[in-house]
Motif scaffolding. Structure first.
Motif, PDB file in Angstrom:
ATOM      1  N   SER A  41       0.815  -1.218   0.000  1.00  0.00           N
ATOM      2  CA  SER A  41       0.000   0.000   0.000  1.00  0.00           C
ATOM      3  C   SER A  41       0.846   1.264   0.000  1.00  0.00           C
ATOM      4  CB  SER A  41      -0.936  -0.002   1.208  1.00  0.00           C
ATOM      5  OG  SER A  41      -0.190  -0.107   2.417  1.00  0.00           O
ATOM      6  N   GLU A  42       2.065   1.209   0.536  1.00  0.00           N
ATOM      7  CA  GLU A  42       2.940   2.370   0.607  1.00  0.00           C
ATOM      8  C   GLU A  42       3.920   2.376  -0.556  1.00  0.00           C
ATOM      9  OE1 GLU A  42       2.461   4.675   2.800  1.00  0.00           O
ATOM     10  OE2 GLU A  42       0.962   3.580   3.972  1.00  0.00           O
ATOM     11  N   ARG A  43       4.443   3.555  -0.851  1.00  0.00           N
ATOM     12  CA  ARG A  43       5.442   3.645  -1.918  1.00  0.00           C
ATOM     13  C   ARG A  43       6.709   2.889  -1.528  1.00  0.00           C
ATOM     14  NH1 ARG A  43       6.617   6.340  -6.512  1.00  0.00           N
ATOM     15  NH2 ARG A  43       8.799   6.957  -6.883  1.00  0.00           N
ATOM     16  N   VAL A  44       7.108   3.009  -0.271  1.00  0.00           N
ATOM     17  CA  VAL A  44       8.235   2.231   0.263  1.00  0.00           C
ATOM     18  C   VAL A  44       7.701   1.381   1.404  1.00  0.00           C
ATOM     19  CG1 VAL A  44      10.505   2.273   1.326  1.00  0.00           C
ATOM     20  CG2 VAL A  44       9.908   4.005  -0.382  1.00  0.00           C
ATOM     21  N   SER A  45       7.789   0.071   1.258  1.00  0.00           N
ATOM     22  CA  SER A  45       7.335  -0.873   2.286  1.00  0.00           C
ATOM     23  C   SER A  45       8.558  -1.453   2.995  1.00  0.00           C
ATOM     24  CB  SER A  45       6.511  -1.999   1.669  1.00  0.00           C
ATOM     25  OG  SER A  45       5.357  -1.483   1.028  1.00  0.00           O
ATOM     26  N   ILE A  46       8.419  -1.641   4.318  1.00  0.00           N
ATOM     27  CA  ILE A  46       9.490  -2.211   5.137  1.00  0.00           C
ATOM     28  C   ILE A  46       9.087  -3.618   5.533  1.00  0.00           C
ATOM     29  CG2 ILE A  46      10.916  -1.906   7.183  1.00  0.00           C
ATOM     30  CD1 ILE A  46      10.168   1.048   7.135  1.00  0.00           C
ATOM     31  N   LEU A  47       9.878  -4.582   5.116  1.00  0.00           N
ATOM     32  CA  LEU A  47       9.591  -5.990   5.384  1.00  0.00           C
ATOM     33  C   LEU A  47      10.636  -6.559   6.341  1.00  0.00           C
ATOM     34  CD1 LEU A  47       8.842  -7.110   1.701  1.00  0.00           C
ATOM     35  CD2 LEU A  47       7.178  -6.503   3.460  1.00  0.00           C
ATOM     36  N   ASP A  48      10.207  -7.518   7.153  1.00  0.00           N
ATOM     37  CA  ASP A  48      11.119  -8.233   8.038  1.00  0.00           C
ATOM     38  C   ASP A  48      10.803  -9.716   7.979  1.00  0.00           C
ATOM     39  OD1 ASP A  48       8.752  -8.430   9.420  1.00  0.00           O
ATOM     40  OD2 ASP A  48       9.325  -7.040  11.016  1.00  0.00           O
ATOM     41  N   GLN A  49      11.169 -10.468   9.020  1.00  0.00           N
ATOM     42  CA  GLN A  49      10.992 -11.924   8.988  1.00  0.00           C
ATOM     43  C   GLN A  49       9.531 -12.357   8.961  1.00  0.00           C
ATOM     44  OE1 GLN A  49      12.486 -10.251  11.440  1.00  0.00           O
ATOM     45  NE2 GLN A  49      11.807 -10.928  13.471  1.00  0.00           N
ATOM     46  N   THR A  50       8.608 -11.452   9.247  1.00  0.00           N
ATOM     47  CA  THR A  50       7.189 -11.809   9.206  1.00  0.00           C
ATOM     48  C   THR A  50       6.600 -11.780   7.798  1.00  0.00           C
ATOM     49  OG1 THR A  50       6.515  -9.510   9.590  1.00  0.00           O
ATOM     50  CG2 THR A  50       6.888 -10.900  11.539  1.00  0.00           C
ATOM     51  N   LEU A  51       7.306 -11.145   6.858  1.00  0.00           N
ATOM     52  CA  LEU A  51       6.838 -11.004   5.469  1.00  0.00           C
ATOM     53  C   LEU A  51       5.457 -10.339   5.416  1.00  0.00           C
ATOM     54  CD1 LEU A  51       7.876 -14.367   3.742  1.00  0.00           C
ATOM     55  CD2 LEU A  51       9.165 -12.231   3.968  1.00  0.00           C
TER      56      LEU A  51
END
Length: 286
Positions: free
Chosen positions: A12-22
């Protein structure tokens, strides 16, 4: 990079932050099928990055991200592909414990934030997307680029750092990481840097160690009589050898034989050996 599903529906965001939860948002957390799409995007980006860097295997994948405490910043262009959106690139960072060398050759133990993988789709490079993504990460981490370490940066990435952040003077290292001038100076106030102690020379004996005590025992065993400790072999042998000179013996020794006086009217204290016996008695009493 285009995909057969709607990118805007997943990110939904222009820059998404992902971690181990995906998880890229509340929507993807509630729908397992969207998480499967997220894994597909990460795997494709990782393969494209490895190919661009001429690596034998990808260093970024969904499974690797799930097993490590890293963060992946994903940039999209939501207006492309007929409003379905396209993925522009990604930047992966994480903290690593490193042993580094400063300018003086001193080993320093540090745990800085490291750039582990950075990729922008080839047909979208030189459009400012890389700078936008990198600046977003710096603002999110509230960090300066000189305070970071870079894992095997490509020549193109080094040119990017030199052009936009004036990072040109690197400090040589023995590993694959690159750090720049100012890393050790400025990190002392914002990061934990610790000098690695030099290895002690082999054979060094600590005070009051067991080895030292054993050495003292060995020395005591070899001390000459009368300085040897009680019940030692030297003390027993020396006592037997001096038995004929000693007029008194300990209870553990055999009783001395009585020697008759050499002349009538002479006592034991008046024997010719009395001065020598007195000297041995005095040494033993000491």
């Amino acid at each position: 990079m285009e995909f057969p599903f709607d990118i805007n529906q997943i990110f939904s965001e222009r820059v998404s932050i992902l971690d181990q939860t995906l998880v890229a948002g509340r929507r993807s957390a509630e729908r397992p099928d969207l998480q499967g799409h997220i894994a597909t995007v990460i795997d494709e980006l990782g393969r494209a990055s490895a190919k661009a860097q001429q690596l034998t295997a990808p260093i970024t994948s969904a499974s690797k991200l799930q097993s490590q405490r890293h963060q992946l910043y994903l940039l999209k262009d939501g207006e492309s592909s007929g409003g379905r959106g396209v993925v522009v690139g990604f930047l992966k960072v994480g903290y690593k414990k490193l042993f580094l060398l400063d300018r003086g050759g001193v080993h320093i133990e540090a745990e800085p934030l490291c750039v582990l993988d950075f990729y922008i789709t080839e047909n979208l490079q030189r459009h400012g997307y890389g700078l936008e993504l990198f600046d977003f990460m710096l603002q999110h981490k509230n960090l300066e680029p000189m305070l970071m370490a870079y894992d095997r940066p490509s020549p193109k990435f080094l040119s990017f750092l030199a052009k936009h952040y004036s990072l040109t003077q690197s400090v040589p290292q023995v590993n694959n990481f690159v750090v720049f001038e100012g890393f050790f100076f400025f990190n002392r106030s914002v990061a934990q840097l610790r000098k690695v102690p030099l290895k002690k020379p082999d054979g060094e004996i600590k005070p009051y160690s067991l080895m030292e005590r054993e050495v003292v025992r060995q020395e005591q065993r070899t001390l000459p009589w009368p300085f040897a400790p009680p019940h030692s072999p030297q003390r027993l042998v020396s006592s037997q050898c001096s038995h004929s000179l000693s007029m008194r013996s300990s209870p553990s020794r055999a009783p001395p034989q009585v020697v008759p006086p050499s002349c009538p009217g002479c006592s034991r204290n008046q024997s010719p050996q009395s001065p020598l016996i007195d000297r041995y008695r005095e040494r033993r009493s000491r």
